[in-house]
Structure formats: C-alpha cells, structure tokens
Design an enzyme around this catalytic site. Structure first.
Site, PDB file in Angstrom:
ATOM      1  N   HIS A  83       0.848  -1.204   0.000  1.00  0.00           N
ATOM      2  CA  HIS A  83       0.000   0.000   0.000  1.00  0.00           C
ATOM      3  C   HIS A  83       0.880   1.249   0.000  1.00  0.00           C
ATOM      4  O   HIS A  83       0.655   2.176  -0.778  1.00  0.00           O
ATOM      5  CB  HIS A  83      -0.929  -0.014   1.219  1.00  0.00           C
ATOM      6  CG  HIS A  83      -1.586   1.308   1.506  1.00  0.00           C
ATOM      7  ND1 HIS A  83      -2.609   1.810   0.732  1.00  0.00           N
ATOM      8  CD2 HIS A  83      -1.360   2.231   2.472  1.00  0.00           C
ATOM      9  CE1 HIS A  83      -2.979   2.982   1.219  1.00  0.00           C
ATOM     10  NE2 HIS A  83      -2.236   3.279   2.278  1.00  0.00           N
ATOM     11  N   ASP A 112       6.213  22.259 -26.232  1.00  0.00           N
ATOM     12  CA  ASP A 112       6.131  20.886 -25.711  1.00  0.00           C
ATOM     13  C   ASP A 112       7.156  20.800 -24.596  1.00  0.00           C
ATOM     14  O   ASP A 112       7.757  21.811 -24.210  1.00  0.00           O
ATOM     15  CB  ASP A 112       6.445  19.848 -26.811  1.00  0.00           C
ATOM     16  CG  ASP A 112       5.837  18.485 -26.492  1.00  0.00           C
ATOM     17  OD1 ASP A 112       6.180  17.918 -25.440  1.00  0.00           O
ATOM     18  OD2 ASP A 112       4.995  17.998 -27.272  1.00  0.00           O
ATOM     19  N   SER A 177      11.922   8.635 -12.695  1.00  0.00           N
ATOM     20  CA  SER A 177      11.799   9.939 -12.037  1.00  0.00           C
ATOM     21  C   SER A 177      12.917  10.869 -12.459  1.00  0.00           C
ATOM     22  O   SER A 177      12.690  12.068 -12.657  1.00  0.00           O
ATOM     23  CB  SER A 177      11.870   9.798 -10.524  1.00  0.00           C
ATOM     24  OG  SER A 177      10.894   8.952 -10.067  1.00  0.00           O
ATOM     25  N   TYR A 264       8.743  15.795   0.697  1.00  0.00           N
ATOM     26  CA  TYR A 264       8.563  17.138   0.127  1.00  0.00           C
ATOM     27  C   TYR A 264       8.358  17.077  -1.374  1.00  0.00           C
ATOM     28  O   TYR A 264       7.685  17.931  -1.943  1.00  0.00           O
ATOM     29  CB  TYR A 264       9.728  18.053   0.528  1.00  0.00           C
ATOM     30  CG  TYR A 264       9.598  18.397   1.989  1.00  0.00           C
ATOM     31  CD1 TYR A 264       8.750  19.418   2.394  1.00  0.00           C
ATOM     32  CD2 TYR A 264      10.227  17.645   2.963  1.00  0.00           C
ATOM     33  CE1 TYR A 264       8.557  19.685   3.724  1.00  0.00           C
ATOM     34  CE2 TYR A 264      10.041  17.901   4.305  1.00  0.00           C
ATOM     35  CZ  TYR A 264       9.203  18.926   4.672  1.00  0.00           C
ATOM     36  OH  TYR A 264       8.990  19.184   6.000  1.00  0.00           O
ATOM     37  N   SER A 275      -1.666  27.207  -4.636  1.00  0.00           N
ATOM     38  CA  SER A 275      -1.340  28.620  -4.852  1.00  0.00           C
ATOM     39  C   SER A 275      -1.872  29.138  -6.180  1.00  0.00           C
ATOM     40  O   SER A 275      -1.950  30.345  -6.395  1.00  0.00           O
ATOM     41  CB  SER A 275       0.175  28.834  -4.816  1.00  0.00           C
ATOM     42  OG  SER A 275       0.701  28.322  -3.626  1.00  0.00           O
ATOM     43  N   LYS A 338       3.853  30.011   4.142  1.00  0.00           N
ATOM     44  CA  LYS A 338       2.935  29.623   3.060  1.00  0.00           C
ATOM     45  C   LYS A 338       1.499  29.626   3.532  1.00  0.00           C
ATOM     46  O   LYS A 338       0.617  30.161   2.870  1.00  0.00           O
ATOM     47  CB  LYS A 338       3.311  28.229   2.557  1.00  0.00           C
ATOM     48  CG  LYS A 338       4.522  28.265   1.669  1.00  0.00           C
ATOM     49  CD  LYS A 338       4.809  26.903   1.130  1.00  0.00           C
ATOM     50  CE  LYS A 338       5.644  26.995  -0.114  1.00  0.00           C
ATOM     51  NZ  LYS A 338       4.963  27.636  -1.227  1.00  0.00           N
ATOM     52  N   ARG A 457       1.765   0.671  15.144  1.00  0.00           N
ATOM     53  CA  ARG A 457       1.416   0.508  13.736  1.00  0.00           C
ATOM     54  C   ARG A 457       1.964  -0.819  13.215  1.00  0.00           C
ATOM     55  O   ARG A 457       2.740  -1.491  13.893  1.00  0.00           O
ATOM     56  CB  ARG A 457       1.983   1.675  12.928  1.00  0.00           C
ATOM     57  CG  ARG A 457       3.485   1.731  12.903  1.00  0.00           C
ATOM     58  CD  ARG A 457       4.000   3.053  12.378  1.00  0.00           C
ATOM     59  NE  ARG A 457       3.972   3.106  10.920  1.00  0.00           N
ATOM     60  CZ  ARG A 457       4.903   3.746  10.191  1.00  0.00           C
ATOM     61  NH1 ARG A 457       5.921   4.364  10.771  1.00  0.00           N
ATOM     62  NH2 ARG A 457       4.814   3.777   8.897  1.00  0.00           N
TER      63      ARG A 457
END
Lengths: 532, 293
Positions: A83, A112, A177, A264, A275, A338, A457
C-alpha cells in the site's frame, strides 16, 4: 548513411506540427506529445489509486475489530508494505508528473516538453517498474512485507525472493523519475516564452522546478542504497550487517536521506496547485508571491538536513538528536509563511466555492493539522512516545491524503475543463468533496487518539480498548473509498459529455493556459506568446 | 527562437526500449534469486540476454536518429541548450550516486567501526563481539568466521598511483583534442582522441589486473567484510563509469573519422568530455580516500 536508411528516418522524423494526433492505439503507445503523455500519467495513477486503495481497505477490514479477521499476519504485512509503495511511487508521484506534463508547457508558453521522446520513455519505464513491483505478489513467499521503508536486516539478511524484484523495480522507478526531472528542468530553464522571467512564473512551475532538483539530489541515493541491499542479499557483502563491520542503522540514515526529501517531493507541487487555485476563486492576486518562492526553496534545502528525525529511537549521539530536532522545527517557519500567505490571499476576497476551491481550502486546513503534528514529533524526547504508533500513521496520512491527494483533486477539477473541453458535473463534484472531507477525517482523526494511547502501527491485531476508534476509522475508510468512485465517474464522464467549457473556464483566472481554447489544441504555443 | 523548437514526431523507440529493459531487469531478478535461493536459471539467462540486446539496439538506433537530426540542422540553439542542461544535471545525479558511496565509506570508517569496538557512550559491543578491535583498513571483521577478512590491501603507490597519472593525463589529452576540434585541426583531434582512448583502456586493464591480484593473492574479495565492500563498490562503479566513458569516446572517434562535428557544433563531443572529466574527478577522490588515507 545510404538512401534507404535516410528514408526510414525521414519517416520517423516527420514533423507532425500541422497534423492532429495519430489514429488508433499507436497514438498512445508512441506519442511524444506532452498532453498525451500527461493524460497517460494521470490515467495510470488513477488506476493505481484504486489498486493502492483496495489494499488500504484490506488493512482497514482487518482492523475493524480486535483479533484476526480476514488476513494472516504475513499477508497483512504485505498489504501494509505494498500500500505504501504503490501510493507513493505509483500514485502521488506519477500524478504530479502527469500534471507537470500537461500544465508546465501551457503555463510557460512552450511548444512541448524539452525532450519529448525521453518524456515518453519516462512513462513506459514507470509502467514496467510497476509490473515488476506487482509481480512480487506471485513470487514464492509473497510480496515485500518489511514496510515501505524496507529496513535492514528485515529486507537484507532475512530477505525473501520478492525483495530482489522490489529493488529492481525501485531502480526502474528512479530512472523514470530522474528522466522526468531532467525533462522538467530543461523545459523550465529553456522554453519559457519571451518575457516570462523567473519571478513571473506561475507557482506551480516554481514548485515543480524545485521538486525536480530534489528528485535529482535524492533518487540517486536511493538507487545506491538498494544496490547495496542487492549485493548484501546476493553477493555476500555486509554493508548493513555488523558481523562484517557494517551497520544496519546506516541503512536508515541513507534511506531517510532519500525518504525525507521524498515527502517534500510529494507535497511541494501540491503547494503549487493550491497557490494557483486560491487566487482564482478569491478573485485576488496571490498574497506574497516572492515569499512563496523563497519559502519553497527554503523548505527544499532544509528538507535535506532533517532526515534523522525519523530515527530518534534508533540510537544516535545527543548532538545529533538536538541538531535534527532543531532543523526539523525550523521547517515549520517557511511552511507557516505559506499557510499565512494562503489565508491572506483569501482574506477579503469575493470567494466562491466551486469544487476546486473547496478542495484547496480543505487542503489548507487539514494539511496544517498534519504539519502541526509533525512539529510535535520533531521533539526528540516526545517522539520516543509517538514512534511507530498510530499517531505517526495519522500524521503522515493527514499530510498525504487531505494534503497531497486533495490538492491533486483540486488541480484536476480546476484544469479538467481545459483538458477535455467539457465542464464536469458541479453537483457531483460538491458531493464528492463533502463525502471525502467527512470520511477522510473520520478515517484518520481517531488514529491520533489510539496512537497516543499506545496502539502500535503495522500490527494486524490490537488490544480491546482501541476497538471503537478502529471501527470508526474502518467505516470512514470504506466511505472514503466509495466516494472516490464518484471522482472516477466524474472524470471519465467529463471526457465524453458535459457543457462545453469556455476558453477562460473560470471567472477571469490568471495564466497563459487560459488564453488557449478548451479543449487545449493538440499543439499549442508553436509560436511563443509574448508575456508582458 | 522557440518557434523553431523541434518537436519530434511520435516514436516507437521508448516503448520498445522499455520492453527490452523490462525483459532484462525481470530476468536479472530471477537470475539473482536463482543463485541465492537455488532455482533453475537457464530461461532467465537467455531472456536477460535478449532484453539487453534489444535495449542496446534501441539505444544505438536512438542515438543514430539524434545524430541524423543534428546533422540535418533540425536542432535549434534552444534544442542544443536543452541537451546541455540535461547532460549537466544528469552528471550531477551521478555525483550524488558516488556521494552516497563516499558517505558510506566515511560513516563506517569514522562511526560504525569505532562504535563496534566500544568507542562512544554505549558499550554495546560487549554483548555482541567483545574481542573485536576496530581498525582501518579492517583486516579482522567482528565475526571472522562468517566474514573472513582480507590478508592485505592494495599498495596505493604502485598500480593506483600509475592509474592516477594515466587518468589525469587522459583529461589533458582530451582537452587538447577539444582545442584541436575548435581550431579545425582534424588530424590532431583524431590523434589526441586516440591517445585518450588508449589511456582509458590501459586504466581499465590495470584495474582488472589489480582485482585479480586482490582476489588471488590478498584474499581481498567482495564478501570479505566492510573494507572490501566499500573498496569494490567504489572502484567497481567507477570502473563501470570509465568503461561507459571509453565507449562514448570510441563513438566520438568513429564520428570524427566520418567527418562529423564542426568547430561550433560538437555537443556530443563536449558531453562525452564532461563525462570523462567527471570520472577523472571521482578517481581523484577514490585515490585519496579509498587508497591512500
């Protein structure tokens, strides 16, 4: 080079600027178009959301009452681990890359992405990585069960065969990535329309630029780490085995050097989306644009030097604990900047509550809850109590579900009319929001209580006093899961039917993406727009 | 300007490359498991070969197309910049990759091994291996039965010093080749490039020689404890990168012989030389921290 090869290549090369998309399935298989690739990423992660969600429901069903219900402890651990891996690597990250693909070229006025073929490759490598990861269910011994953090020695010395495939899958995910991040960086650095200075870029672009740098910095570390796991398992090395002079705690240091910036990576683009949306529906410009950019950059830099706050109970020198405690708390400062900016943006605005705005406001409120419990855990002395309890589970689910996922929903509702050219069903959208909002809190808020009361947990059973809150959480989880079917229906329906969307879609929104027709034409900004 | 930015048409290459990559990685997993958990591994071995070959075929074809595009002036200045940014940041990910392994080296050397020999506040080692005495290089591992340590280590002032001289020299010769390319002196370009490649190959041969010595004479093997682990991991990945760099330079030599590149347009050459300088710098770090100190 002879004539024939040139001929083939000219064919491969044929510049299709003035044509629409190719016909049939090959449009999707071979595409180099940033919008098609964005769509592929988004649909893939929508599918995976339900796969990972199904695993979560298995977990919640097991936890509905004390005692063993439907799973064995081994299978429960596999569900928990998979999960986590699926939701992080195959849902949240690909969704953000999908949104980046669709929106960054439109927002900066680029024709592009900078490297379109590499872009397509990133997507297909993601797909094969997910096949390798899912295949672990069919390997002898079952899927990885050492948690999504796959600590040593559980996943090195005592590894089962599926760990090997998980490791290779992580190599592939890292490759995907990194290629995606390179593409995004080159696009933003290089293809901005004339006049689009850095401090004029929409915040979604800014947050993604910073996220891409985080990816470049930490994905290689994860690749190096799993490579050492691979040699520990198969080639007799002892990087994470003290018997040969290594150290299992070093695994945790390396893992969280990747793992903390990773959280992050999963939230900065969400900041960007929110935003964009809050100003539109408050009918005011974003409050404190510059400070938003600097806050994002500070969060990213700080995120690289806080990793050991995940390891306060693993043992480290006092100086280390104090250092990591202090740096972690400092992150609350730019994050607070923020949150206050978002609130100041809404202050005295003429706000309307369309679905994207509802999700964005819920993001600000609920993400703040997750952020504040994070500050609590940052205290090393207190964290010893919280560690590995359901309080932690509540904390990071508040950050990732009503945080990252709600921001994604907000973004999807916000830009869906631009993608499909049709308005989604607003009534259904509102129903989706309210059901999700209530059920997400019903699921995760009780976890704070059972966690503080000591429920650990990653254990399929628990003692009796935790029963009521767990039953509530399970009911909430099923309600949340079912609500997401409404979302899938809304999205798929908006592809084919609905009121035609106007070019601006919303009430005078800001940004280049609203200056082109809806749906966005297959090729946009072949001649760069002039930005004033 | 970007109105001319080249957006390639759709392409089969990524999908085919992905299928090849999948076949290779998936079979590789089976081969590793077959070794460790004792299954049969004939089919995976064959499939891994197939996957590798198809992946390489696509990569070669892909580069051919990009070269063709470049020579047919389809790349604008902006495209050139995209390639530059991407190559530069790609190398930065490689820096982080090596930084990980240097981090491991420093962590075990200055923290883990001293802690194991009871330095610091917690005397945990008493419970585990009370007789263990830490040192670096580590000849006697905490559990010598399970992980017999090496007898000796490589003498840094023989082959490694020679290799340092070779690799540093090769960075100079490559830069001279680059200057020759800029000045349009094709013969000098070809010769300096050849010299660089020869230096690269000699480096690799000496490295193989060193590994043979380590295995046959010093008992310094990949599984002989943490010193050897870090040694082989760092030098091994560095060697792999030198191999890749050498292949890049050989490709560049082939293109130079074919008359490719002009004084102003030779980004592939520059990218290869960036990569070469990068592996050179990593080697300096290796020589200092793995061999000498």
């Amino acid at each position: 080079m002879n004539e024939a090869t040139i001929d083939i290549k000219t064919n491969e090369m044929a510049h299709d600027d003035h044509h629409g998309p190719a016909k049939g399935i090959t449009r999707w298989l071979y595409t180099t178009n940033h919008k098609d690739i964005g769509t592929l990423y988004l649909l893939f992660s929508l599918l995976m959301l339900f796969v990972g969600g199904a695993m979560a429901l298995v977990i919640r069903t097991e936890l509905f009452a004390p005692g063993m219900q439907i799973t064995t402890p081994e299978f429960y651990n596999q569900m928990v681990s998979m999960h986590g891996l699926v939701m992080i690597f195959l849902v949240i990250m690909p969704t953000f890359i999908g949104l980046a693909n669709w929106m960054i070229p439109l927002m900066i006025g680029a024709p592009d992405m900078a490297l379109p073929r590499l872009n397509n490759w990133s997507f297909w490598v993601l797909v094969i990585a997910s096949i390798v990861l899912m295949s672990t269910f069919f390997v002898e011994g079952g899927a990885p069960s050492g948690g999504w953090t796959f600590y040593a020695p559980l996943s090195t010395e005592y590894a089962k065969p599926s760990i090997t495939f998980m490791i290779l899958s992580i190599h592939l995910l890292g490759m995907s990535s990194i290629m995606g991040a390179l593409n995004i960086i080159s696009t933003i650095f290089n293809l901005r329309a004339p006049g689009m200075g850095y401090m004029k870029m929409p915040l979604f672009v800014w947050t993604w630029l910073i996220t891409a740098f985080l990816l470049l910095a930490v994905m290689p570390v994860l690749a190096g780490l799993v490579t050492m796991m691979l040699t520990d398992i198969h080639f007799g090395t002892s990087f994470f085995n003290a018997a040969g002079g290594g150290d299992p705690v070093m695994f945790q240091h390396l893992f969280w050097f990747f793992g903390h910036p990773e959280v992050y990576i999963m939230i900065l683009p969400a900041f960007g989306i929110v935003s964009m949306i809050l100003p539109t529906f408050s009918r005011k410009p974003l409050f404190g644009y510059d400070s938003m950019v600097y806050a994002t950059a500070s969060i990213a830099i700080l995120s690289m030097i806080v990793w050991a706050h995940h390891m306060f109970t693993a043992g480290m020198p006092l100086a280390g604990e104090i250092f990591f405690m202090a740096t972690t708390m400092i992150i609350a400062v730019p994050t607070g900047v923020k949150v206050f900016n978002w609130i100041a943006t809404m202050f005295q605005g003429s706000i309307t509550f369309e679905t994207p705005m509802l999700f964005a406001i819920a993001f600000v409120a609920l993400f703040t809850i997750g952020g504040l419990s994070g500050v609590m855990m940052a205290m090393a002395s207190v964290d010893i109590q919280y560690h590995d309890s359901y309080f932690i589970v509540a904390h990071f689910h508040y950050v990732l579900v009503p945080g990252a996922l709600f921001a994604i929903y907000a973004g999807v509702y916000y830009w869906l009319p631009k993608w499909t050219g049709k308005m989604y069903n607003e009534t259904l959208g509102q129903i989706h929001f309210w059901l999700s909002f209530v059920s997400v809190n019903l699921t995760f808020f009780p976890m704070h209580f059972v966690g503080l009361a000591g429920m650990p947990r990653r254990i399929p059973d628990y003692s009796l006093q935790f029963s009521d809150f767990n039953a509530l959480a399970t009911i909430g989880a099923f309600a949340f899961g079912i609500s997401q079917l409404i979302f899938a229906y809304i999205v798929i329906r908006a592809m084919f039917a609905g009121k035609p969307a106007t070019q601006e879609v919303w009430d005078n929104p800001e940004g280049l993406e609203w200056t082109i027709p809806s749906p966005a034409p297959y090729h946009t900004f072949e001649t760069p727009p002039e930005v004033k | 300007m970007s109105s001319n930015y080249y957006v390639p048409a759709q392409s089969k290459m990524p999908l085919v490359a992905s299928i090849g990559l999948f076949t290779m990685m998936f079979s590789f997993g089976h081969i590793l498991n077959a070794k460790t958990y004792e299954y049969s591994n004939l089919l995976p071995t064959v499939l891994m070969g197939v996957g590798f070959v198809s992946l390489m075929a696509v990569v070669v074809y892909w580069f051919k197309i990009v070269i063709w595009e470049s020579r047919n002036a389809m790349h604008s200045n902006l495209m050139d910049k995209s390639y530059r940014w991407s190559m530069g940041w790609f190398i930065s990910t490689e820096v982080m990759f090596f930084a990980t392994f240097f981090g491991v080296l420093f962590y075990v050397r200055y923290l883990a091994v001293p802690w194991l020999s009871s330095e610091g506040a917690k005397e945990m080692n008493i419970l585990l291996w009370p007789d263990f005495i830490g040192s670096w290089p580590l000849f006697q591992n905490p559990d010598p039965e399970k992980f017999p340590g090496p007898k000796a280590i490589i003498n840094p002032l023989q082959v490694p010093l020679l290799n340092t001289i070779i690799l540093v020299t090769s960075s100079f010769t490559l830069t001279w080749a680059h200057h020759a390319l800029r000045a349009g002196k094709r013969l000098a370009l070809r010769n300096w490039l050849m010299v660089t490649i020869l230096l690269g190959i000699s480096f690799l041969s000496l490295q193989v020689e060193e590994y043979i010595e380590a295995y046959t004479e010093l008992d310094l093997t990949f599984d002989s404890g943490i010193y050897a682990n870090t040694f082989f991991l760092l030098t091994g990945f560095h060697g792999a990168h030198v191999t890749l760099g050498t292949i890049m330079l050989i490709t560049m030599l082939g293109r130079v012989m074919k008359g490719h590149f002009t004084a102003n347009n030779h980004f592939a050459f520059e990218a290869s030389s960036w990569y070469w300088h990068f592996v050179d710098v990593v080697w300096i770090g290796l020589f200092l921290f793995v061999y000498i100190l």
